[in-house]
Design a protein around this motif. Structure first.
Motif, PDB file in Angstrom:
ATOM      1  N   PRO A   1     -12.561   4.822   4.031  1.00 16.02           N
ATOM      2  CA  PRO A   1     -12.143   3.500   4.523  1.00 16.02           C
ATOM      3  C   PRO A   1     -10.623   3.414   4.554  1.00 16.02           C
TER       4      PRO A   1
ATOM      5  N   ALA B   1      -0.068   4.047  -1.742  1.00 15.56           N
ATOM      6  CA  ALA B   1      -0.900   5.206  -2.075  1.00 15.56           C
ATOM      7  C   ALA B   1      -1.029   6.159  -0.890  1.00 15.56           C
TER       8      ALA B   1
ATOM      9  N   LYS C   1       1.546   2.262  13.737  1.00 18.04           N
ATOM     10  CA  LYS C   1       0.689   1.940  12.572  1.00 18.04           C
ATOM     11  C   LYS C   1       0.801   0.467  12.191  1.00 18.04           C
TER      12      LYS C   1
ATOM     13  N   SER D   1       0.836  -1.193   0.000  1.00 19.41           N
ATOM     14  CA  SER D   1       0.000   0.000   0.000  1.00 19.41           C
ATOM     15  C   SER D   1       0.875   1.249   0.000  1.00 19.41           C
TER      16      SER D   1
ATOM     17  N   PHE E   1       3.035   1.889   4.125  1.00 14.31           N
ATOM     18  CA  PHE E   1       4.005   2.982   4.190  1.00 14.31           C
ATOM     19  C   PHE E   1       3.589   3.946   5.301  1.00 14.31           C
TER      20      PHE E   1
ATOM     21  N   LYS F   1      -2.791  -1.382  12.308  1.00 16.49           N
ATOM     22  CA  LYS F   1      -3.358  -1.847  11.031  1.00 16.49           C
ATOM     23  C   LYS F   1      -3.091  -3.323  10.781  1.00 16.49           C
TER      24      LYS F   1
ATOM     25  N   ILE G   1      -7.877   1.363   3.553  1.00 12.39           N
ATOM     26  CA  ILE G   1      -7.775   0.279   2.569  1.00 12.39           C
ATOM     27  C   ILE G   1      -6.829  -0.817   3.048  1.00 12.39           C
ATOM     28  N   VAL G   2      -5.633  -0.431   3.458  1.00  9.56           N
ATOM     29  CA  VAL G   2      -4.632  -1.443   3.835  1.00  9.56           C
ATOM     30  C   VAL G   2      -5.043  -2.174   5.111  1.00  9.56           C
TER      31      VAL G   2
ATOM     32  N   VAL H   1      -3.703   7.812   0.396  1.00  5.11           N
ATOM     33  CA  VAL H   1      -5.165   7.848   0.356  1.00  5.11           C
ATOM     34  C   VAL H   1      -5.647   9.041   1.180  1.00  5.11           C
TER      35      VAL H   1
HETATM   36  O1  C5P Z   1      -2.586   6.191   8.740  1.00  2.00           O
HETATM   37  P1  C5P Z   1      -1.736   6.593   7.585  1.00  2.00           P
HETATM   38  O2  C5P Z   1      -2.520   7.209   6.463  1.00  2.00           O
HETATM   39  O3  C5P Z   1      -0.526   7.375   7.900  1.00  2.00           O
HETATM   40  O4  C5P Z   1      -1.189   5.176   7.063  1.00  2.00           O
HETATM   41  C1  C5P Z   1      -0.408   5.073   5.935  1.00  2.00           C
HETATM   42  C2  C5P Z   1      -0.587   3.707   5.302  1.00  2.00           C
HETATM   43  O5  C5P Z   1      -1.971   3.334   5.258  1.00  2.00           O
HETATM   44  C3  C5P Z   1      -0.124   3.691   3.871  1.00  2.00           C
HETATM   45  O6  C5P Z   1       0.328   2.382   3.557  1.00  2.00           O
HETATM   46  C4  C5P Z   1      -1.401   4.040   3.113  1.00  2.00           C
HETATM   47  O7  C5P Z   1      -1.343   3.566   1.782  1.00  2.00           O
HETATM   48  C5  C5P Z   1      -2.444   3.301   3.918  1.00  2.00           C
HETATM   49  N1  C5P Z   1      -3.785   3.914   3.933  1.00  2.00           N
HETATM   50  C6  C5P Z   1      -4.861   3.247   3.328  1.00  2.00           C
HETATM   51  N2  C5P Z   1      -6.112   3.788   3.383  1.00  2.00           N
HETATM   52  C7  C5P Z   1      -6.342   4.954   4.024  1.00  2.00           C
HETATM   53  C8  C5P Z   1      -5.270   5.642   4.651  1.00  2.00           C
HETATM   54  C9  C5P Z   1      -4.010   5.096   4.582  1.00  2.00           C
HETATM   55  O8  C5P Z   1      -4.638   2.167   2.749  1.00  2.00           O
HETATM   56  N3  C5P Z   1      -7.576   5.456   4.057  1.00  2.00           N
END
Ligand code: C5P
Length: 221
Positions: A127, A95, A160, A93, A146, A164, A129-130, A97
């Motif tokens: 949401p 991105a 994190k 992941s 990331f 996660k 995603i990861v 987001v």
């Molecule tokens: O919580 P934070 O946004 O800092 O976490 C970063 C990680 O979570 C990255 O790998 C990012 O791609 C992923 N992410 C996600 N969906 C979100 C927010 C972050 O997959 N809504």
């Protein structure tokens, strides 16, 4: 490629920003270039993997022999990522987001109002995603996230990783202008349950090759 460490593996990678519509002509987004995710896709492909690259709106060419799925907002990216994760061994992941999106999308262009110098937008959480993929009880790929931070980089990344339920997190310090978001260079710390590995500043393409080798080894176990 020089290494075959991902021969026979399927890898899905998200990259770039998401764009959250406010009305037909406006959106909220961020400065992510997508370079790190695209470099990882190319490195994974060269290491022998079958790669699906789920890309937000970016100005980058698709790496050779990579399957690209273009998306705009976080919910589209989530849907594409969930589909790709059903079929992959490794999910990365990369991105950026958008954490929030406007609570509603105006059907028509939002107009200025005479004598009204303030305006507010209500946002709702997107949401994660990861986290959705990493907390699956079935068909759970080896999951890598990331963490772009400007302070206490390793501590925030570590929390994190746990929150996660990731297998690995790649922490980068985005406080400097030489590395991180729009740069061609980056310096990262790779963190998993067993400890930390620092990778010194390098071109994103070189860093991507090193990261893919580390991920390939860890995903084996
Ligand atoms: O919580 P934070 O946004 O800092 O976490 C970063 C990680 O979570 C990255 O790998 C990012 O791609 C992923 N992410 C996600 N969906 C979100 C927010 C972050 O997959 N809504």
């Amino acid at each position: 490629g020089s290494s075959d460490c991902l021969r026979g593996k399927r890898v899905a990678i998200t990259a770039g920003p998401t764009r959250e519509a406010l009305d037909p002509v406006r959106y909220l987004s961020n400065h992510s270039s997508g370079k790190m995710g695209f470099a990882l896709a190319e490195a994974a492909r060269k290491a022998g993997a079958e790669v699906t690259l789920i890309a937000g709106p970016v100005n980058l060419a698709t790496p050779a022999h990579v399957k690209r799925v273009d998306v705009i907002d976080a919910r589209d990216m989530r849907d594409a990522a969930e589909r790709a994760a059903d079929l992959c061994d490794i999910f990365i992941s990369a991105a950026a987001v958008a954490d929030f999106r406007p609570a509603s999308v105006a059907e028509q262009k939002i107009k200025k109002r005479e004598g009204c110098d303030e305006s507010a937008i209500t946002l709702v959480k997107n949401p994660d995603i990861v986290a959705g993929i990493a907390t699956r009880s079935e068909r759970r790929p080896f999951t890598v996230g990331f963490a772009a931070e400007t302070q206490q980089v390793e501590q925030y990344a570590q929390s994190k990783l746990q929150r996660k339920n990731l297998d690995m997190i790649i922490a980068n310090d985005v406080s400097g202008s030489e590395t991180g978001f729009n740069s061609d260079r980056n310096a990262v710390t790779v963190i998993d349950r067993h400890g930390n590995t620092q990778l010194p500043e390098a071109l994103k393409a070189d860093l991507a090759r090193q990261l893919i080798e580390i991920i390939a080894v860890k995903a084996q176990k």
